[in-house]
Design an enzyme around this catalytic site. Sequence first.
Site, short mmCIF file in Angstrom:
data_model
loop_
_atom_site.label_atom_id
_atom_site.label_comp_id
_atom_site.label_asym_id
_atom_site.label_seq_id
_atom_site.Cartn_x
_atom_site.Cartn_y
_atom_site.Cartn_z
N ASP A 108 0.81 -1.23 0.00
CA ASP A 108 0.00 0.00 0.00
C ASP A 108 0.84 1.27 0.00
O ASP A 108 0.36 2.34 0.36
CB ASP A 108 -0.96 0.00 1.20
CG ASP A 108 -0.24 -0.23 2.52
OD1 ASP A 108 1.01 -0.28 2.53
OD2 ASP A 108 -0.93 -0.36 3.54
N LYS A 159 4.62 1.14 16.12
CA LYS A 159 3.49 1.95 16.60
C LYS A 159 3.54 2.30 18.08
O LYS A 159 2.66 1.93 18.86
CB LYS A 159 2.18 1.26 16.23
CG LYS A 159 2.14 0.97 14.73
CD LYS A 159 0.81 0.69 14.14
CE LYS A 159 0.95 0.49 12.65
NZ LYS A 159 0.63 -0.83 12.15
N ASP A 219 1.37 6.12 2.55
CA ASP A 219 0.67 4.84 2.72
C ASP A 219 -0.78 5.14 2.38
O ASP A 219 -1.44 5.90 3.07
CB ASP A 219 0.83 4.38 4.18
CG ASP A 219 0.07 3.10 4.49
OD1 ASP A 219 -0.93 2.81 3.80
OD2 ASP A 219 0.44 2.41 5.44
N1 GDD Z 1 0.37 -11.67 2.77
C1 GDD Z 1 0.06 -10.95 3.84
N2 GDD Z 1 -0.34 -11.60 4.97
N3 GDD Z 1 0.13 -9.61 3.77
C2 GDD Z 1 -0.21 -8.90 4.87
C3 GDD Z 1 -0.63 -9.50 6.07
C4 GDD Z 1 -0.69 -10.94 6.11
O1 GDD Z 1 -1.05 -11.57 7.12
N4 GDD Z 1 -0.88 -8.52 6.97
C5 GDD Z 1 -0.62 -7.36 6.36
N5 GDD Z 1 -0.23 -7.57 5.08
C6 GDD Z 1 0.16 -6.57 4.08
C7 GDD Z 1 -0.87 -5.49 3.88
O2 GDD Z 1 -1.73 -5.83 2.80
C8 GDD Z 1 -0.01 -4.28 3.54
O3 GDD Z 1 0.30 -4.22 2.16
C9 GDD Z 1 1.30 -4.55 4.29
O4 GDD Z 1 1.31 -5.95 4.59
C10 GDD Z 1 1.41 -3.74 5.58
O5 GDD Z 1 0.25 -3.97 6.37
P1 GDD Z 1 -0.61 -2.75 6.93
O6 GDD Z 1 -1.77 -3.34 7.66
O7 GDD Z 1 -0.89 -1.75 5.86
O8 GDD Z 1 0.40 -2.18 8.01
P2 GDD Z 1 0.54 -0.68 8.53
O9 GDD Z 1 0.39 0.29 7.42
O10 GDD Z 1 -0.33 -0.51 9.72
O11 GDD Z 1 2.09 -0.69 9.06
C11 GDD Z 1 3.13 -1.16 8.22
O12 GDD Z 1 3.48 -0.19 7.25
C12 GDD Z 1 4.01 1.03 7.79
C13 GDD Z 1 4.34 1.93 6.62
O13 GDD Z 1 3.17 2.28 5.96
C14 GDD Z 1 4.36 -1.50 9.09
O14 GDD Z 1 5.28 -2.15 8.25
C15 GDD Z 1 4.97 -0.25 9.71
O15 GDD Z 1 6.18 -0.58 10.40
C16 GDD Z 1 5.29 0.76 8.63
O16 GDD Z 1 5.78 1.97 9.22
MG MG Z 2 -0.34 0.22 5.53
#
Ligand code: GDD
Ligand code: MG
Length: 363
Positions: A108, A159, A219
């Site tokens: 994303d 977080k 994001d």
């Molecule tokens: N295959 C798979 N399986 N993908 C997953 C899973 C899973 O169980 N869980 C999450 N994802 C994918 C989501 O689709 C997304 O593309 C990515 O992993 C990150 O998940 P998010 O749910 O969007 O996390 P976030 O935005 O809260 O936090 C993450 O991104 C931040 C930057 O935008 C973390 O990596 C943070 O450390 C980072 O700062």
């Molecule tokens: Mg995200």
Amino acid sequence: MLMQAVILVGGEGTRLRPLTYGTPKPMVPIMNVPFLARTMERLYEAGIREAILAAGYMPQAIVDYFGDGASLGMKVTYAIEETPLGTAGALKNVEEHITGAFFVLNGDIFTSLDLRAMLQYHKEKGGAGVLHLIRVEDPSAFGCVVHDESGRISAFVEKPPKDEAPTDEVNAGTYLLEREILEYIPAARAVSIERETFPDIIARGKQLYAYTTNDYWIDVGRPEQYLAAHRDVLSGAMPLAVEPGISGEGADALRGHPGVVPPVHAGPDVVVDASATIGPNLVLGAGCSIGADAAVKDSVLWDRVSVGAGAIIEEAIVASGATIGAHARVPRGSVIGHDVEIEPGTALEPGARVGAPQRGAPS
Ligand code: GDD
Ligand code: MG
């Protein structure tokens, strides 16, 4: 150099509901093109020809669009998780496909990051991997990454509460990892790379390096960010090949229209009544129609959205096939799901989310 990239696209996209009831987050359009297609283009431009998609939620829409990747000149492999394996479990799950150092991309992230430069940095530094970082005002929604002057990472705090964030440099969701990292991920259960694997690797004394840049980065997993990404493409802040002013396949039909306030981007077969006002910062998908005296700005309408006479839409996202009735008001922060019908004259509250899970969709 032929490298592989794993793209994490298994999340449910809860923060984008109801849009993600009908479209998985990676297929949500940015400037009328599925977001993941933009990411694939970026990989291709960096010389990467193989992508492994770690999917789970609504994978069929992704498979249908990309197939084996041949139309992109790439090889695309899918690993579909029955139950979500987490951001590291998803990597462990594709271990058999990984042949060497590989990129990992959160699915994303919309960014101008130069992947080749990141690879070069990894070659200079060595170690088990490199994490792309950016600076943000509020790190509490991200993973904070602490490192020394040489770039070596000493702590990873996912977080943290706002007043406990150790730094404003955060994980930007692009990693370049050596294959050995996979050895540190337990198999057959959900594992978070942010909460378990990165801290574990650091504790083992392995070297992970920070690669901080000031690239465009967002994001798109939340409605406000999704709209901001469009605004930034339209203004040129995010470099993407889009003409300034009135752009898109439907642009010709809008040039000379007195009610168009640029920037506006339109897909094909868009019909805008001569008395309507559209823009600025508006993206219209294919086949949208805007009725007499309607006013639509700072919004993203997907394909085939019909806006009735006198309706007002501001800072909203409207999914494909939705109908906004005559004189309805769709104010700031509204998110309207697929095929929803907003009755004529309805005044939604700011931030309204309208649309339910579709029949047959996973709950
Ligand atoms: N295959 C798979 N399986 N993908 C997953 C899973 C899973 O169980 N869980 C999450 N994802 C994918 C989501 O689709 C997304 O593309 C990515 O992993 C990150 O998940 P998010 O749910 O969007 O996390 P976030 O935005 O809260 O936090 C993450 O991104 C931040 C930057 O935008 C973390 O990596 C943070 O450390 C980072 O700062
Ligand atoms: Mg995200």
